[in-house]
Design a protein around this motif. Sequence first.
Motif, PDB file in Angstrom:
ATOM      1  N   SER A  95     -74.405  60.063  -1.761  1.00 29.30           N
ATOM      2  CA  SER A  95     -73.902  58.969  -2.592  1.00 29.30           C
ATOM      3  C   SER A  95     -72.396  58.767  -2.414  1.00 29.30           C
ATOM      4  N   GLU A  96     -71.680  59.765  -1.912  1.00 30.78           N
ATOM      5  CA  GLU A  96     -70.232  59.656  -1.715  1.00 30.78           C
ATOM      6  C   GLU A  96     -69.861  58.920  -0.430  1.00 30.78           C
TER       7      GLU A  96
ATOM      8  N   GLN B 205     -66.167  55.196   2.479  1.00 30.68           N
ATOM      9  CA  GLN B 205     -65.943  53.929   3.163  1.00 30.68           C
ATOM     10  C   GLN B 205     -64.957  53.050   2.401  1.00 30.68           C
ATOM     11  N   LYS B 206     -65.026  53.068   1.075  1.00 30.89           N
ATOM     12  CA  LYS B 206     -64.113  52.261   0.262  1.00 30.89           C
ATOM     13  C   LYS B 206     -62.703  52.851   0.230  1.00 30.89           C
ATOM     14  N   MET B 207     -62.604  54.165   0.014  1.00 31.31           N
ATOM     15  CA  MET B 207     -61.308  54.825  -0.155  1.00 31.31           C
ATOM     16  C   MET B 207     -60.625  55.136   1.174  1.00 31.31           C
TER      17      MET B 207
ATOM     18  N   ASP C 275     -58.836  59.869   4.372  1.00 35.05           N
ATOM     19  CA  ASP C 275     -57.694  60.651   3.867  1.00 35.05           C
ATOM     20  C   ASP C 275     -57.606  60.630   2.346  1.00 35.05           C
ATOM     21  N   ARG C 276     -57.803  59.472   1.736  1.00 35.99           N
ATOM     22  CA  ARG C 276     -57.761  59.402   0.259  1.00 35.99           C
ATOM     23  C   ARG C 276     -58.922  60.168  -0.359  1.00 35.99           C
ATOM     24  N   PHE C 277     -60.100  60.110   0.268  1.00 34.87           N
ATOM     25  CA  PHE C 277     -61.245  60.865  -0.248  1.00 34.87           C
ATOM     26  C   PHE C 277     -60.969  62.364  -0.187  1.00 34.87           C
ATOM     27  N   LEU C 278     -60.481  62.842   0.958  1.00 29.78           N
ATOM     28  CA  LEU C 278     -60.177  64.270   1.101  1.00 29.78           C
ATOM     29  C   LEU C 278     -59.089  64.711   0.126  1.00 29.78           C
ATOM     30  N   GLN C 279     -58.133  63.840  -0.135  1.00 37.05           N
ATOM     31  CA  GLN C 279     -57.088  64.148  -1.120  1.00 37.05           C
ATOM     32  C   GLN C 279     -57.693  64.253  -2.519  1.00 37.05           C
ATOM     33  N   ALA C 280     -58.674  63.400  -2.827  1.00 37.54           N
ATOM     34  CA  ALA C 280     -59.309  63.405  -4.154  1.00 37.54           C
ATOM     35  C   ALA C 280     -60.108  64.682  -4.405  1.00 37.54           C
TER      36      ALA C 280
ATOM     37  N   LYS D 155     -68.534  67.530  -9.144  1.00 33.01           N
ATOM     38  CA  LYS D 155     -69.040  66.192  -9.476  1.00 33.01           C
ATOM     39  C   LYS D 155     -68.782  65.244  -8.314  1.00 33.01           C
ATOM     40  N   ALA D 156     -69.705  64.339  -8.109  1.00 32.78           N
ATOM     41  CA  ALA D 156     -69.558  63.344  -7.044  1.00 32.78           C
ATOM     42  C   ALA D 156     -68.462  62.357  -7.394  1.00 32.78           C
ATOM     43  N   ILE D 157     -67.796  61.856  -6.363  1.00 33.39           N
ATOM     44  CA  ILE D 157     -66.728  60.852  -6.565  1.00 33.39           C
ATOM     45  C   ILE D 157     -67.307  59.473  -6.348  1.00 33.39           C
TER      46      ILE D 157
END
Length: 189
Positions: free
Chosen positions: A160-161, A166-168, A171-176, A187-189
Amino acid sequence: MLLKKPDFLKSPIERYRQSIEERMQSKAQIYREKSAQKKLPFVYTFAFPQPEERLITAFSYGVSFASHPERLQQVELCLQVVSNEMNWVHIVGYLANQLRTDCPFRKGEIIKIGQQISPDSEMDAFIVAEVQFLNDTSLIYDRKKSKGIQLVQLIPIYQSEIVSIQKMGLDRFLQAIKTNYQLVDRKAI
């Protein structure tokens, strides 16, 4: 007096193992898997379970023997998660064996498993990233004429992530997830 085997007598797997064990500062448990593709050697998985910390680290050895037209560098896989389940170790060897001729294992690549990886997690996919947990991420030279093997990390995610990635952007996903990327029940982002 303890005698060590001279470096010029060591096999490629012995050199690779020595390099990994030096980086982990621990001895590895080794698992061997017969190749899924003809004419390719076995795939090995080096496991470093730390039950007292509930931490499992695994490295593959066998992807670097296969070629892929999109792979610019020889690579091997690694994974580190907070868990006591050995499924996490074995999935590294399984993916290395099954995908070594089909997948380039480039940063940002998503690998869907299609089912729950381990009983302690609902995660069912991985994203390939730069190694997050090692201080020394330099190339590993397993042979004299080797161009070097680069380690890439498999970070477990929920399918589901994929939309979030794809949206973020990667790099922003890994930072989150930076502070809890090792948790298999986050928890899923």
